[in-house]
Design a protein around this motif. Structure first.
Motif, PDB file in Angstrom:
ATOM      1  N   SER B  98       0.808  -1.215   0.000  1.00 25.88           N
ATOM      2  CA  SER B  98       0.000   0.000   0.000  1.00 25.88           C
ATOM      3  C   SER B  98       0.841   1.266   0.000  1.00 25.88           C
ATOM      4  N   SER B 101       2.426   1.717  -3.681  1.00 24.57           N
ATOM      5  CA  SER B 101       1.362   1.908  -4.679  1.00 24.57           C
ATOM      6  C   SER B 101       0.666   3.234  -4.466  1.00 24.57           C
ATOM      7  N   ALA B 102       0.316   3.508  -3.216  1.00 27.35           N
ATOM      8  CA  ALA B 102      -0.393   4.763  -2.953  1.00 27.35           C
ATOM      9  C   ALA B 102       0.471   5.955  -3.324  1.00 27.35           C
TER      10      ALA B 102
ATOM     11  N   ASN C  57      -2.871  -1.273   6.053  1.00 24.66           N
ATOM     12  CA  ASN C  57      -2.793  -0.967   4.623  1.00 24.66           C
ATOM     13  C   ASN C  57      -3.656   0.209   4.208  1.00 24.66           C
ATOM     14  N   PRO C  58      -4.979   0.190   4.504  1.00 28.22           N
ATOM     15  CA  PRO C  58      -5.759   1.358   4.090  1.00 28.22           C
ATOM     16  C   PRO C  58      -5.363   2.622   4.845  1.00 28.22           C
ATOM     17  N   ALA C  61      -2.516   4.138   2.939  1.00 25.52           N
ATOM     18  CA  ALA C  61      -3.001   4.705   1.677  1.00 25.52           C
ATOM     19  C   ALA C  61      -3.740   6.016   1.930  1.00 25.52           C
ATOM     20  N   THR C  62      -4.538   6.052   2.992  1.00 28.79           N
ATOM     21  CA  THR C  62      -5.268   7.283   3.299  1.00 28.79           C
ATOM     22  C   THR C  62      -4.322   8.407   3.667  1.00 28.79           C
ATOM     23  N   GLY C  95       5.721   9.744   1.089  1.00 28.28           N
ATOM     24  CA  GLY C  95       4.723  10.170   0.120  1.00 28.28           C
ATOM     25  C   GLY C  95       4.994  11.570  -0.398  1.00 28.28           C
TER      26      GLY C  95
END
Lengths: 130, 121, 151
Positions: B98, B101-102, C57-58, C61-62, C95
Motif C-alpha cells: 500500500s 502503490s499509494a 494498509n488502508p 493509503a489514506t 509520500g
C-alpha cells in the motif's frame, strides 16, 4: 482559571472513554471453566465471548504492558481452553475488531442461522494476513 | 482506546526523534536517514521484535518508514518458512504494497491536479 | 585570508541547529502524525471489515492521499520546516518526496519527467529496504536450517 477548566474537561472526557471491563458470554454462560481459565491469567482483565454450537470466539482484553506478548498469551489460553473442552473449537484474540463485532452481535441478539453466518464471517476475517 | 492513542503518539514520536538525531548529530541527509531507518526496521523484524512493537503501539509502529523494512522482511521470512530459501526472494512484496502503490498513484494524480510552485517542496 | 581563518568565519556564520529543540519538535510532529494515523485505523476497523492486523494498509493509503493534498497546496513544506524529521520519518514524508518529485517534473512529460524522476528520494528507501530484507531473511533462514534458532 481557563487552564483549570480545560484540564477538568479533559479529565471528564478521559474517564468517559474508559474501557468497560466486563466478562460476558453470549448466548449463555454454559462454559463455566472458561471464566476460570481466563481469570487465572493475570494479564487478562476482561473478555467477551460468543458460543455457537462448536465454535467459541473469545475476545480478551490484555493489559497495555503485556501487549508485547499478546499473541503468545492468546495461544496459551487457546491451548488451556482446548484441554478443558476438547470438542469445541476456540479462537482467542486480542483484536479490537473481534471485540466490536461481538458487541454488535450481542446488541442485535442474533440467533441460530444469522449467528452462525456472522461467526463464520468473523472467523474468515481473522485468518487474513494482509 | 485513549491508551492506544497515547502509545502511538509516544512510539511514533520516538522513531522521529531517532531520525532527528541521525540528521542533526550524525549529519546524515534525509535519504541516508530514511534508508538507515528502513534497515533498522528490517533488522528488528529479523529478531522478531517489530511485530510485538506493532501489537503494543499500533499506528505508532506502522506509520513510520521503519514499518516498510519490517513488512518486507516479514513477507520474506513468512515465504521462506513455507517454501525454503527461494521464498526469501519471492515473498518480499507479498504483504507490502500500500505504501509504494499509494505514493505512485497519488503522485501522478497530484501531478495532474496541482501546479508547480516556485518555491521548493 | 588563510584557509583556517576562512573556515572559522564560515563556522561562526552558519546557523547551528539547536539539537534539543529540534528533537522536541520532531517528537511532537511525528507523534501527532502517528496519532492521526491511529484514529484513521480505528475508523477503518469500526466501519469496514478490517482487523487490527490488516487495517495498516488502508491507513497508509489514506495518509498518502492526505499528503497529496498537503503537498499540492504547499502546506506540507511548512510542516516539514517546523517538524524536521518528524515529518520526514513517517510514511507521509515518503509520500511527500514522491508526490513533490512528480509535480516538479510534470513539465518534462509523463514518461520521462515523472516516470524517470519520481523515485529520486524514494528509490534509496526501496532499494535498501529490499536489500536489508533479503540479507536478514537469508541469514535467519540459514540459521534456522542449521538449527541455531527457531522460527
Amino acid at each position: 482559571m481557563k487552564i483549570i477548566k480545560y484540564v477538568l474537561l479533559l479529565f471528564l472526557l478521559l474517564t468517559a472513554c474508559s474501557n468497560e471491563t466486563d466478562q460476558v458470554m453470549y448466548p449463555s454462560n454454559d462454559l463455566p471453566e472458561l471464566k476460570q481459565v481466563l481469570n487465572s491469567n493475570e494479564a487478562v482483565y476482561g473478555f467477551k465471548g460468543i458460543v455457537d454450537k462448536d465454535d467459541v470466539l473469545v475476545s480478551i482484553d490484555i493489559r497495555r504492558m503485556n501487549q508485547f506478548k499478546e499473541n503468545k498469551i492468546a495461544k496459551k489460553i487457546t491451548k488451556q481452553l482446548e484441554e478443558k473442552y476438547p470438542d469445541k473449537e476456540f479462537l482467542v484474540t486480542n483484536d479490537l475488531k473481534l471485540k466490536w463485532e461481538i458487541e454488535k452481535i450481542m446488541k442485535q441478539e442474533l440467533k441460530t442461522e444469522e449467528l452462525t453466518k456472522s461467526v463464520e464471517k468473523i472467523k474468515s476475517l481473522l485468518k487474513e494476513e494482509t | 482506546m485513549i491508551s492506544s492513542l497515547i502509545t502511538s503518539f509516544v512510539v511514533g514520536g520516538l522513531f522521529c526523534v531517532i531520525g532527528q538525531i541521525l540528521m542533526d548529530a550524525f549529519k546524515l541527509t534525509p535519504a541516508h536517514t530514511l534508508s538507515t531507518l528502513v534497515v533498522f526496521g528490517s533488522i528488528l523484524d529479523g529478531f522478531g521484535l517489530y511485530e510485538p512493537l506493532i501489537d503494543f503501539a499500533g499506528a505508532g509502529a506502522t506509520i513510520p518508514i521503519t514499518s516498510f523494512g519490517n513488512s518486507l522482511t516479514h513477507g520474506a521470512l513468512a515465504e521462506a518458512e513455507k517454501h525454503g530459501l527461494i521464498g526469501v526472494i519471492t515473498g518480499m512484496f507479498e504483504v507490502t504494497s500500500s505504501g509504494i502503490s499509494a505514493a505512485i498513484i497519488f503522485g501522478v494524480i497530484g501531478a495532474f491536479i496541482f501546479q508547480k510552485r516556485n518555491t521548493t517542496y | 585570508m588563510e584557509q583556517k581563518q576562512f573556515d572559522k568565519l564560515v563556522e561562526r556564520q552558519t546557523p547551528k541547529p539547536v539539537l534539543f529543540v529540534n528533537i522536541l519538535k520532531a517528537f511532537l510532529v511525528g507523534g501527532t502524525i502517528c496519532t492521526i494515523g491511529q484514529l484513521i485505523t480505528f475508523f477503518y476497523i469500526r466501519f469496514f471489515s478490517f482487523t487490527e492486523r490488516t487495517a495498516a494498509n488502508p491507513t497508509v493509503a489514506t495518509m498518502v492521499f492526505i499528503v497529496m493534498i498537503l503537498t499540492g497546496t504547499g502546506l506540507y513544506k511548512k510542516i516539514s520546516q517546523f517538524g524536521g524529521a518528524g515529518s520526514a520519518v513517517p510514511v507521509t514524508g515518503f509520500g511527500n518526496a514522491v508526490i513533490s518529485a512528480a509535480i516538479e517534473h510534470k513539465s518534462e512529460g509523463y514518461v520521462l519527467g515523472i516516470g524517470g524522476n519520481i523515485f529520486k528520494l524514494a528509490g534509496s528507501v526501496i532499494v535498501f529496504g529490499v536489500l536489508s530484507a533479503f540479507f536478514v531473511a537469508l541469514i535467519k533462514t540459514i540459521l534456522v536450517k542449521i538449527g541455531v534458532v527457531s522460527w
